[in-house]
Scaffold this motif. Structure first.
Motif, short mmCIF file in Angstrom:
data_model
loop_
_atom_site.label_atom_id
_atom_site.label_comp_id
_atom_site.label_asym_id
_atom_site.label_seq_id
_atom_site.Cartn_x
_atom_site.Cartn_y
_atom_site.Cartn_z
N MET A 125 0.85 -1.18 0.00
CA MET A 125 0.00 0.00 0.00
C MET A 125 0.90 1.24 0.00
SD MET A 125 -3.15 0.86 2.58
CE MET A 125 -3.96 -0.68 2.19
N ASN A 126 0.61 2.18 -0.88
CA ASN A 126 1.46 3.37 -0.98
C ASN A 126 0.98 4.48 -0.04
OD1 ASN A 126 -0.62 4.85 -2.26
ND2 ASN A 126 -0.01 4.10 -4.26
N ASP A 127 1.76 5.54 0.03
CA ASP A 127 1.47 6.66 0.94
C ASP A 127 0.11 7.28 0.65
OD1 ASP A 127 3.86 6.27 2.21
OD2 ASP A 127 4.89 7.94 1.22
N LYS A 128 -0.21 7.40 -0.62
CA LYS A 128 -1.48 8.01 -1.01
C LYS A 128 -2.66 7.19 -0.49
CE LYS A 128 -3.98 9.38 -5.17
NZ LYS A 128 -3.91 9.44 -6.63
N GLU A 129 -2.58 5.88 -0.64
CA GLU A 129 -3.65 5.00 -0.17
C GLU A 129 -3.77 5.04 1.35
OE1 GLU A 129 -2.25 1.45 -2.01
OE2 GLU A 129 -3.64 1.63 -3.69
N LEU A 130 -2.65 5.05 2.03
CA LEU A 130 -2.67 5.14 3.50
C LEU A 130 -3.27 6.46 3.96
CD1 LEU A 130 0.81 3.60 4.39
CD2 LEU A 130 -1.44 2.61 4.84
N TYR A 131 -2.89 7.54 3.28
CA TYR A 131 -3.42 8.87 3.60
C TYR A 131 -4.94 8.87 3.42
CZ TYR A 131 -3.96 13.95 3.48
OH TYR A 131 -4.34 15.24 3.73
N GLN A 132 -5.40 8.32 2.29
CA GLN A 132 -6.83 8.27 2.01
C GLN A 132 -7.57 7.48 3.09
OE1 GLN A 132 -7.98 6.06 -1.44
NE2 GLN A 132 -10.12 6.64 -1.28
N GLN A 133 -7.05 6.33 3.45
CA GLN A 133 -7.71 5.49 4.45
C GLN A 133 -7.78 6.19 5.80
OE1 GLN A 133 -5.84 1.64 4.56
NE2 GLN A 133 -6.88 0.95 2.71
N LYS A 134 -6.70 6.86 6.17
CA LYS A 134 -6.67 7.57 7.45
C LYS A 134 -7.71 8.68 7.47
CE LYS A 134 -3.67 10.44 10.30
NZ LYS A 134 -2.38 11.13 10.38
N LYS A 135 -7.75 9.48 6.42
CA LYS A 135 -8.68 10.60 6.37
C LYS A 135 -10.12 10.11 6.25
CE LYS A 135 -5.56 13.71 6.80
NZ LYS A 135 -5.41 14.44 8.04
N GLN A 136 -10.37 9.06 5.50
CA GLN A 136 -11.72 8.52 5.38
C GLN A 136 -12.20 7.97 6.72
OE1 GLN A 136 -13.77 8.67 2.52
NE2 GLN A 136 -15.23 8.22 4.12
N GLY A 138 -15.62 17.97 3.03
CA GLY A 138 -14.38 17.25 3.25
C GLY A 138 -14.36 15.93 2.50
N LYS A 139 -15.48 15.24 2.48
CA LYS A 139 -15.59 13.97 1.76
C LYS A 139 -15.37 14.18 0.26
CE LYS A 139 -18.65 10.02 1.26
NZ LYS A 139 -19.92 9.42 1.66
N ILE A 140 -15.98 15.23 -0.27
CA ILE A 140 -15.84 15.54 -1.71
C ILE A 140 -14.39 15.90 -2.03
CG2 ILE A 140 -16.45 17.22 -3.49
CD1 ILE A 140 -19.27 17.28 -2.13
N LYS A 141 -13.80 16.76 -1.20
CA LYS A 141 -12.42 17.18 -1.44
C LYS A 141 -11.45 16.01 -1.31
CE LYS A 141 -12.70 22.06 -0.75
NZ LYS A 141 -12.36 22.57 -2.05
N LEU A 142 -11.71 15.10 -0.40
CA LEU A 142 -10.85 13.92 -0.27
C LEU A 142 -10.95 13.06 -1.53
CD1 LEU A 142 -8.92 12.17 1.38
CD2 LEU A 142 -10.92 11.10 2.44
N ALA A 143 -12.15 12.90 -2.04
CA ALA A 143 -12.33 12.12 -3.28
C ALA A 143 -11.59 12.77 -4.44
CB ALA A 143 -13.81 11.97 -3.59
N GLU A 144 -11.67 14.11 -4.53
CA GLU A 144 -10.95 14.83 -5.58
C GLU A 144 -9.44 14.68 -5.41
OE1 GLU A 144 -12.38 18.84 -5.12
OE2 GLU A 144 -14.29 18.40 -6.11
N LEU A 145 -9.00 14.77 -4.19
CA LEU A 145 -7.57 14.67 -3.90
C LEU A 145 -7.02 13.31 -4.31
CD1 LEU A 145 -5.05 15.96 -2.48
CD2 LEU A 145 -5.85 14.84 -0.40
N ILE A 146 -7.76 12.28 -4.02
CA ILE A 146 -7.31 10.92 -4.29
C ILE A 146 -7.20 10.66 -5.79
CG2 ILE A 146 -7.91 8.48 -3.98
CD1 ILE A 146 -6.78 10.10 -1.49
N LYS A 147 -7.97 11.36 -6.59
CA LYS A 147 -7.90 11.19 -8.05
C LYS A 147 -6.61 11.77 -8.64
CE LYS A 147 -12.86 11.12 -8.73
NZ LYS A 147 -14.02 11.83 -9.29
#
Length: 98
Positions: free
Chosen positions: A1-12, A54-63
């Protein structure tokens, strides 16, 4: 799992936790006296709006990928800090009113 995925999981996970807390606050607002309900509901609505944002911005960020992810992450953190501040303010209002 990369940093981006870990970041996403933590924030979600944190968003989910906050959403659950917001639901508890809404329940407390409903139980409050009528004059207090209006005030408490305003704070809960603001928090709910920011959590949705925040949920919308997180989804945009992950893309995003690469350097665009890192740049956008900084902007996302500003939104995240605003959510934290609103959550703290809302919790304080509930303690003061309820």
């Amino acid at each position: 799992m990369n940093d981006k995925e870990l970041y996403q999981q933590k924030k979600q996970a944190q968003l989910n936790e906050w959403k659950s807390g917001m639901i508890q606050l809404r329940t407390q607002a409903l139980a409050a006296r009528a004059h207090s309900q209006v005030e408490l509901n305003k704070h809960v609505k603001l928090l709910e709006t920011q959590l949705d944002e925040g949920k919308i911005k997180l989804a945009e960020l992950i893309k995003m990928t690469g350097s665009s992810f890192e740049s956008a992450k900084k902007g996302f953190e500003v939104t995240w800090d605003a959510i934290i501040k609103t959550l703290e303010d809302t919790t304080a209002k509930f303690k003061a009113i309820a």
